[in-house]
Write an enzyme that holds these catalytic residues in place. Sequence first.
Site, PDB file in Angstrom:
ATOM      1  NE  ARG A 244      -3.366  -0.189   2.779  1.00  0.00           N
ATOM      2  CZ  ARG A 244      -3.823   0.023   4.125  1.00  0.00           C
ATOM      3  NH1 ARG A 244      -4.026  -0.797   4.968  1.00  0.00           N
ATOM      4  NH2 ARG A 244      -4.686   1.351   4.374  1.00  0.00           N
ATOM      5  CG  HIS A 245      -1.205   4.534   0.375  1.00  0.00           C
ATOM      6  ND1 HIS A 245      -1.312   5.167   1.782  1.00  0.00           N
ATOM      7  CD2 HIS A 245      -2.510   4.076  -0.026  1.00  0.00           C
ATOM      8  CE1 HIS A 245      -2.640   4.881   2.060  1.00  0.00           C
ATOM      9  NE2 HIS A 245      -3.269   4.041   1.089  1.00  0.00           N
ATOM     10  CG  ASN A 251      -4.227   5.696   6.012  1.00  0.00           C
ATOM     11  OD1 ASN A 251      -3.147   5.665   5.307  1.00  0.00           O
ATOM     12  ND2 ASN A 251      -5.437   5.307   5.540  1.00  0.00           N
ATOM     13  NE  ARG A 294      -4.877   6.984  -0.109  1.00  0.00           N
ATOM     14  CZ  ARG A 294      -6.155   7.319  -0.771  1.00  0.00           C
ATOM     15  NH1 ARG A 294      -5.895   8.462  -1.428  1.00  0.00           N
ATOM     16  NH2 ARG A 294      -6.940   6.356  -0.587  1.00  0.00           N
ATOM     17  CD  GLU A 314      -8.899   1.508  -1.107  1.00  0.00           C
ATOM     18  OE1 GLU A 314      -8.947   0.756  -2.309  1.00  0.00           O
ATOM     19  OE2 GLU A 314      -8.739   1.330  -0.156  1.00  0.00           O
ATOM     20  CB  ALA A 337     -26.399  -2.622   9.157  1.00  0.00           C
ATOM     21  CE1 TYR A 354     -14.169  -4.353   0.462  1.00  0.00           C
ATOM     22  CE2 TYR A 354     -12.375  -5.100  -0.950  1.00  0.00           C
ATOM     23  CZ  TYR A 354     -13.035  -4.431   0.246  1.00  0.00           C
ATOM     24  OH  TYR A 354     -12.214  -3.886   1.396  1.00  0.00           O
ATOM     25  CG  HIS A 379      -5.380   2.837  -2.786  1.00  0.00           C
ATOM     26  ND1 HIS A 379      -4.881   4.171  -2.378  1.00  0.00           N
ATOM     27  CD2 HIS A 379      -4.896   3.056  -4.136  1.00  0.00           C
ATOM     28  CE1 HIS A 379      -4.527   5.007  -3.096  1.00  0.00           C
ATOM     29  NE2 HIS A 379      -4.688   4.384  -4.149  1.00  0.00           N
TER      30      HIS A 379
END
Lengths: 457, 474
Positions: A244-245, A251, A294, A314, A337, A354, A379
């Site tokens: 990752r970056h 973050n 990033r 990302e 939820a 995803y 990411h």
Amino acid sequence: MEFPHLERMRLRRCDSAASVPQFCNSPTVIVMVGLPARGKTYISKKLTRYLNWIGVPTKMFNVGQYRREAVKIYKNFEFFKPDNEEAMRIRKACAAAALKDVSAYFTKEQGQVAVFDATNTTRERRAVIISLAKEKGYKVFFVESICDDPEIIAENIKQVKSGSPDYVDRDIDEAMEDFVQRIECYKASYMPIDDEKDRKLSYIKIFDVGSRYLVNRVQDHIQSRIVYYLMNIHVTPRSIYLSRHGESELNLLGRIGGDSGLSPRGLKYANALADFIRSQKITDLKVWTSHMKRTIQTAETLGVQYEQWKALNEIDAGVCEELTYEEIQENFPEEFALRDQDKYRYRYPKGESYEDLVHRLEPVIMELERQENVLVVCHQAVMRCLLAYFLDKPADELPYLRCPLHTVLKLTPIAYGCKVESYFLNIEAVNTHRERPRNVNINRDTEEALQTVPDHV
Amino acid sequence: MLDNEEFMLDSYPRELTQNPLKKIWMPCRNGHIAQRRVCMTNCPTLIVTVGLPARGKTYISKKLTRYLNWIGVPTKEFNVGQYRRECLKIYKSFEFFRPDNEEGLKIRRQCATSALNDVRQYLSVEGGQVAVFDATNTTRERRGTIVKFAEQNGFKVFFVESVCEDPDVIAQNIVQVKLGSPDYLHCNSEEAIEDFMKRIKCYESSYQPLDEVLDRDLSYIKIMDVGRRYLVNRVVDHIQSRIVYYLMNIHITPRSIYLCRHGESDLNIKGRIGGDSGLSARGKEFAKHLRKFIQEQNIKDLKVWTSQMKRTIQTAECLGVPYEQWKSLNEIDAGVCEEMMYEEIQEHYPLEFALRDQDKYRYRYPKGESYEDLVQRLEPVIMELERQENILVICHQAVMRCLLAYFLDKTADELPYLNCPLHTVLKLTPVAYGCKVESVYLGVDSVNTHRDRPENVNVQRSTEDALQTVPAHF
């Protein structure tokens, strides 16, 4: 949404959130063809992994496995002698059992593609499969691997056969000798797919590990994708580095998404990454980043050329961009939820899921297959998707794979899989991994919803 | 080669700045942005067609060129026949092509050389990345010359051979494209066909197809019987892999592609862009007219595709047939400008609004997309459209512009301004080397959503200048 009255028969819609349309097509049986040690199982496993990753339910059926279950103990190559009637009977029964399971996979388990992994070196055996497929309405696509380079075959035997359950009690030289005899047993009766006699079949012939291909009668989209995939994979040794970056400003604040720059610790990581890469002494390393600040900042310190891919951006959190989990819970408790209920398929309002990410990343995977040594700076969600492809993780595990900041994963293909080495570069960073909480009910209270949120400033 | 290299001497990390038009982060030194070209090819590629006349070489050349340009790879075709026509002025008969016609051979060799010189100019000087050298190239000797030429200039070579012995296909070919050729302007059909068949004969005796053994070190694809079978040898890089994939997906079965937008939406009426609103009353009316139109067209095995946005799905629902939703067909993401009117964009983001007018193809909305991004997103849709036969795509304005640009070979500057009005179906039918377009307005009124490029695209322009071309809305 009001629907107008339909006069015709019931509307049947095929949603195509995944990258392959038409889930309503007939199932396909991919049939491997070739002498032992020609890479059939390697291809079968890889193809199965790829198809599952892009959302096409696929399963592999290795007839050798069935034989091992039937015979229990493998003595030697004599089992495969063409005049061994007893063995012939067992082998035929194993193939039949495997084909029966293929049917069950299609009818009872909603499978779309079955990969029938066996030598299938005689016209007779292939005719059995074709006739069964015709009867049941399955499409058939043959994948034949032809190779006469003794070095490649020897390497193959060393890499995968000496570790086989058949040779567990033998040393490498014994295993090699027996296996070579085994190959001889098949050679006499081997009838490769014939360009004239088999001109009505759909197939791809792979020569010399991909130096040449012959493709005949591709019938549909999935076969076209399979051909494209097979023509892009190679077996040249190489490593893929995923990272990752460095830690970003957002973050630190526990906020998701956005396009912020690196924090001071993130910059330190970028330097540590540069040192690490130098120490690995990699030949011709390609470096890829996303279009986000990033990852680019991270790659900049490497001092080498890098390529920016928008596809590596990302996951788009839509209306939740730059929010903390606490804010998401406060403003969109139902969405929060729903996401926990099915993190793979859940799509942020005006954002992505995803599942969408996988679709977006497919050209990246295809190019990664073509490449050799590559470092991908990306990411969290993206890295999870890529990792799931290489490590064959299913859709429910994918969104929870651990991809912490400041850790490089080195993936090296070996045998039928991938070796993973994890390097934490010793620069502290926040944890951005949020586990699935126990209570995913829409009516849960705030405390339960935020149970697994990692710490932040 | 790349400016990036000179910067590698700097200390790290370099400052990053975001290019205001494309929203790409680039390293800068003293405020000077490095222009980094992300290209798919390392050295230029020369694609060389091989095959007897009437085997589809020019068809493939043109289509491939169109596809590569659309995905952003600068490509140009060089048809040696054209050079010959310019040199000779008048075509008498097939006798020109007789293998014992010394004069003819000399001219033909000169034309090939002339074309290769132009290839060199295009690839080495003009920044082209792929050149398609369209000629018969049927002898090993001629191909050897080309390979040497490529080696001298640092070009990769990829051969595309088309082999076909089906007399029906060849006859169909001649009727579709040869009869209309400048060579046969003054002949009737029979004369033309007869002459052309004799022309093919002239090449047959000296034809040396690519050989599996003799040519095993070359990179090539052999297309047999119009795509029934392919032999692919030594694909060496990404662009060749993409070319092979494309060539293996195209077909020549007659079919039509219908493109239209969703029916007029509630946000359309308000003059707002993007969003995910439903159909207005007139939009629903359009859906009904579309259903009638489709039924009247009586199309065999029509597939219907929509995006995943409500307005296209509502439109398709009305048709009463199965349809497939593609997220890739979603409208361009206007990022922070989603659901705004142009007046509001001018008010809140006047700089962005001006930048967009300066380069509408490359301009990326903040947190959104550009037309350039859209094309990349739509590439798998185009690939699948090539595989399909009769198909109706219900999509959106920017998306439809991208698809139309692909089929009609429009450049990146023209693309964002193509006219794709609501309630109008475009029927595209491949014909000869191109595409016939029939535009059918289905007779239901709607707002106009087409905004032309205003005269003043300067960031300092007045509001009035900026909003000069905004279409009327409620």
